[in-house]
Design an enzyme around this catalytic site. Structure first.
Site, mmCIF file in Angstrom:
data_model
loop_
_atom_site.group_PDB
_atom_site.id
_atom_site.type_symbol
_atom_site.label_atom_id
_atom_site.label_comp_id
_atom_site.label_asym_id
_atom_site.label_seq_id
_atom_site.Cartn_x
_atom_site.Cartn_y
_atom_site.Cartn_z
ATOM 1 N N LYS A 12 0.824 -1.215 0.000
ATOM 2 C CA LYS A 12 0.000 0.000 0.000
ATOM 3 C C LYS A 12 0.864 1.275 0.000
ATOM 4 O O LYS A 12 2.079 1.208 0.268
ATOM 5 C CB LYS A 12 -0.914 -0.031 1.227
ATOM 6 C CG LYS A 12 -1.998 -1.123 1.178
ATOM 7 C CD LYS A 12 -2.887 -1.029 2.419
ATOM 8 C CE LYS A 12 -4.059 -1.986 2.366
ATOM 9 N NZ LYS A 12 -4.937 -1.830 3.569
ATOM 10 N N TYR A 52 -12.501 -1.933 -3.727
ATOM 11 C CA TYR A 52 -12.962 -2.114 -2.346
ATOM 12 C C TYR A 52 -14.489 -2.093 -2.227
ATOM 13 O O TYR A 52 -15.011 -1.851 -1.131
ATOM 14 C CB TYR A 52 -12.348 -1.046 -1.446
ATOM 15 C CG TYR A 52 -11.010 -1.411 -0.830
ATOM 16 C CD1 TYR A 52 -10.815 -2.631 -0.164
ATOM 17 C CD2 TYR A 52 -9.942 -0.520 -0.869
ATOM 18 C CE1 TYR A 52 -9.602 -2.943 0.424
ATOM 19 C CE2 TYR A 52 -8.717 -0.834 -0.270
ATOM 20 C CZ TYR A 52 -8.562 -2.050 0.372
ATOM 21 O OH TYR A 52 -7.363 -2.353 0.973
ATOM 22 N N PHE A 60 -15.609 3.644 6.954
ATOM 23 C CA PHE A 60 -14.251 4.009 6.536
ATOM 24 C C PHE A 60 -14.038 3.929 5.024
ATOM 25 O O PHE A 60 -12.934 4.166 4.541
ATOM 26 C CB PHE A 60 -13.210 3.146 7.271
ATOM 27 C CG PHE A 60 -13.381 1.648 7.099
ATOM 28 C CD1 PHE A 60 -12.903 0.996 5.969
ATOM 29 C CD2 PHE A 60 -14.022 0.893 8.090
ATOM 30 C CE1 PHE A 60 -13.051 -0.377 5.806
ATOM 31 C CE2 PHE A 60 -14.177 -0.492 7.929
ATOM 32 C CZ PHE A 60 -13.692 -1.116 6.779
ATOM 33 N N ARG A 88 -2.374 -14.311 4.650
ATOM 34 C CA ARG A 88 -3.096 -13.625 5.736
ATOM 35 C C ARG A 88 -2.324 -13.780 7.055
ATOM 36 O O ARG A 88 -2.259 -12.852 7.850
ATOM 37 C CB ARG A 88 -4.522 -14.175 5.873
ATOM 38 C CG ARG A 88 -5.442 -13.923 4.674
ATOM 39 C CD ARG A 88 -5.805 -12.489 4.448
ATOM 40 N NE ARG A 88 -6.357 -11.826 5.606
ATOM 41 C CZ ARG A 88 -7.012 -10.654 5.554
ATOM 42 N NH1 ARG A 88 -7.184 -10.032 4.385
ATOM 43 N NH2 ARG A 88 -7.454 -10.096 6.633
ATOM 44 N N THR A 94 -5.515 -6.797 10.906
ATOM 45 C CA THR A 94 -5.763 -5.530 10.204
ATOM 46 C C THR A 94 -5.149 -4.345 10.963
ATOM 47 O O THR A 94 -4.553 -3.459 10.360
ATOM 48 C CB THR A 94 -7.285 -5.322 10.054
ATOM 49 O OG1 THR A 94 -7.842 -6.476 9.422
ATOM 50 C CG2 THR A 94 -7.589 -4.095 9.222
ATOM 51 N N ARG A 105 2.439 -6.542 9.141
ATOM 52 C CA ARG A 105 1.752 -5.360 9.671
ATOM 53 C C ARG A 105 2.328 -4.936 11.025
ATOM 54 O O ARG A 105 2.397 -3.746 11.316
ATOM 55 C CB ARG A 105 0.250 -5.623 9.740
ATOM 56 C CG ARG A 105 -0.392 -5.516 8.351
ATOM 57 C CD ARG A 105 -1.797 -6.036 8.336
ATOM 58 N NE ARG A 105 -2.524 -5.604 7.130
ATOM 59 C CZ ARG A 105 -3.727 -6.043 6.813
ATOM 60 N NH1 ARG A 105 -4.347 -6.910 7.583
ATOM 61 N NH2 ARG A 105 -4.330 -5.597 5.716
ATOM 62 N N ASN A 115 -1.818 0.265 6.968
ATOM 63 C CA ASN A 115 -1.295 -1.009 7.491
ATOM 64 C C ASN A 115 -0.446 -1.771 6.463
ATOM 65 O O ASN A 115 -0.294 -2.975 6.547
ATOM 66 C CB ASN A 115 -2.440 -1.854 8.044
ATOM 67 C CG ASN A 115 -3.510 -2.135 7.014
ATOM 68 O OD1 ASN A 115 -3.340 -1.823 5.833
ATOM 69 N ND2 ASN A 115 -4.611 -2.723 7.436
ATOM 70 N N HIS A 118 -2.196 -5.327 1.614
ATOM 71 C CA HIS A 118 -3.506 -5.952 1.416
ATOM 72 C C HIS A 118 -3.276 -7.393 0.997
ATOM 73 O O HIS A 118 -2.307 -7.686 0.287
ATOM 74 C CB HIS A 118 -4.286 -5.241 0.298
ATOM 75 C CG HIS A 118 -5.464 -6.046 -0.198
ATOM 76 N ND1 HIS A 118 -6.699 -5.971 0.405
ATOM 77 C CD2 HIS A 118 -5.584 -6.971 -1.192
ATOM 78 C CE1 HIS A 118 -7.526 -6.825 -0.199
ATOM 79 N NE2 HIS A 118 -6.871 -7.436 -1.176
ATOM 80 N N GLU A 129 -9.697 -10.598 -7.519
ATOM 81 C CA GLU A 129 -8.723 -9.510 -7.359
ATOM 82 C C GLU A 129 -7.551 -9.651 -8.333
ATOM 83 O O GLU A 129 -7.029 -8.647 -8.833
ATOM 84 C CB GLU A 129 -8.220 -9.471 -5.908
ATOM 85 C CG GLU A 129 -9.321 -9.045 -4.940
ATOM 86 C CD GLU A 129 -8.901 -9.033 -3.472
ATOM 87 O OE1 GLU A 129 -9.738 -8.673 -2.638
ATOM 88 O OE2 GLU A 129 -7.736 -9.372 -3.172
HETATM 89 O O1 CDP Z 1 -7.180 -5.640 5.014
HETATM 90 P P1 CDP Z 1 -7.997 -6.580 5.862
HETATM 91 O O2 CDP Z 1 -8.657 -7.674 5.051
HETATM 92 O O3 CDP Z 1 -7.238 -7.095 7.028
HETATM 93 O O4 CDP Z 1 -9.166 -5.701 6.514
HETATM 94 P P2 CDP Z 1 -10.620 -5.334 5.960
HETATM 95 O O5 CDP Z 1 -11.569 -5.479 7.092
HETATM 96 O O6 CDP Z 1 -10.944 -6.081 4.709
HETATM 97 O O7 CDP Z 1 -10.520 -3.797 5.659
HETATM 98 C C1 CDP Z 1 -9.885 -3.330 4.471
HETATM 99 C C2 CDP Z 1 -8.969 -2.193 4.827
HETATM 100 O O8 CDP Z 1 -9.765 -1.104 5.328
HETATM 101 C C3 CDP Z 1 -7.981 -2.478 5.957
HETATM 102 O O9 CDP Z 1 -6.809 -3.108 5.524
HETATM 103 C C4 CDP Z 1 -7.700 -1.079 6.473
HETATM 104 O O10 CDP Z 1 -6.697 -0.440 5.666
HETATM 105 C C5 CDP Z 1 -9.018 -0.358 6.266
HETATM 106 N N1 CDP Z 1 -9.785 -0.254 7.517
HETATM 107 C C6 CDP Z 1 -9.853 0.967 8.160
HETATM 108 O O11 CDP Z 1 -9.285 1.956 7.668
HETATM 109 N N2 CDP Z 1 -10.574 1.104 9.317
HETATM 110 C C7 CDP Z 1 -11.191 0.034 9.859
HETATM 111 N N3 CDP Z 1 -11.875 0.183 11.006
HETATM 112 C C8 CDP Z 1 -11.125 -1.209 9.234
HETATM 113 C C9 CDP Z 1 -10.402 -1.327 8.052
HETATM 114 MG MG MG Z 2 -10.096 -7.587 3.584
#
Ligand code: CDP
Ligand code: MG
Length: 136
Positions: A12, A52, A60, A88, A94, A105, A115, A118, A129
């Site tokens: 990212k 996304y 968010f 993962r 996350t 991370r 973070n 992705h 994707e």
């Molecule tokens: O990336 P990951 O699959 O771990 O998390 P996600 O729940 O799919 O969320 C996608 C992305 O949204 C995260 O990697 C964060 O960068 C962002 N995010 C955020 O900014 N605030 C949150 N409360 C949750 C996610």
């Molecule tokens: Mg995700």
């Protein structure tokens, strides 16, 4: 039984900006991932919104899409046995503060939004994707 998979990984903007790309790629290679394809790109906001889409109802979403399109990113197809789950695990939670020691991370993430990486969360999403970035 063998289960060779491919998954999509993104380095990212926060990590690319801090010149961590090579170090993060090395983390994947050290764990036995093969980088089948990679490219450095910059998304437009509407492309980030499409990528996304699954998060469009989340509070968010707008900030997330602005952020992902804020600077260059590196998109990669990673291959390994059980690549989706293994990636993962290597990425960690996350929220970098909650991520385990040794995860990408934990090492490199700044905050829950910045973070650093992705990774696809299922084999179905990995296919979607990978197509999103590498269908030509
Ligand atoms: O990336 P990951 O699959 O771990 O998390 P996600 O729940 O799919 O969320 C996608 C992305 O949204 C995260 O990697 C964060 O960068 C962002 N995010 C955020 O900014 N605030 C949150 N409360 C949750 C996610
Ligand atoms: Mg995700």
């Amino acid at each position: 039984m063998s289960n060779l998979e491919q998954t999509l990984s993104i380095i990212k903007p926060d990590a690319v900006e801090r010149n961590l790309s090579e170090e993060i790629k090395q983390e994947f290679k050290n764990k036995g991932f093969i980088i089948l394809k990679e490219k450095k790109i910059k998304l437009e906001k509407d492309e980030a919104e499409k990528f996304y889409q699954v998060h469009q109802t989340k509070p968010f979403y707008n900030d997330l899409c602005s952020y992902l399109s804020s600077g260059p990113i590196i998109v990669m197809i990673l291959e390994k046995e059980n690549a989706v789950l293994e990636n993962r695990k290597l990425m960690g939670a996350t929220d970098p503060e909650k991520a385990e020691e040794g995860t990408i991370r934990k090492k490199f993430g700044i905050s829950i939004d910045k973070n650093s990486v992705h990774g696809s969360d299922s084999q179905d999403n990995a296919k979607i994707e990978i197509d999103f970035f590498f269908k030509d």
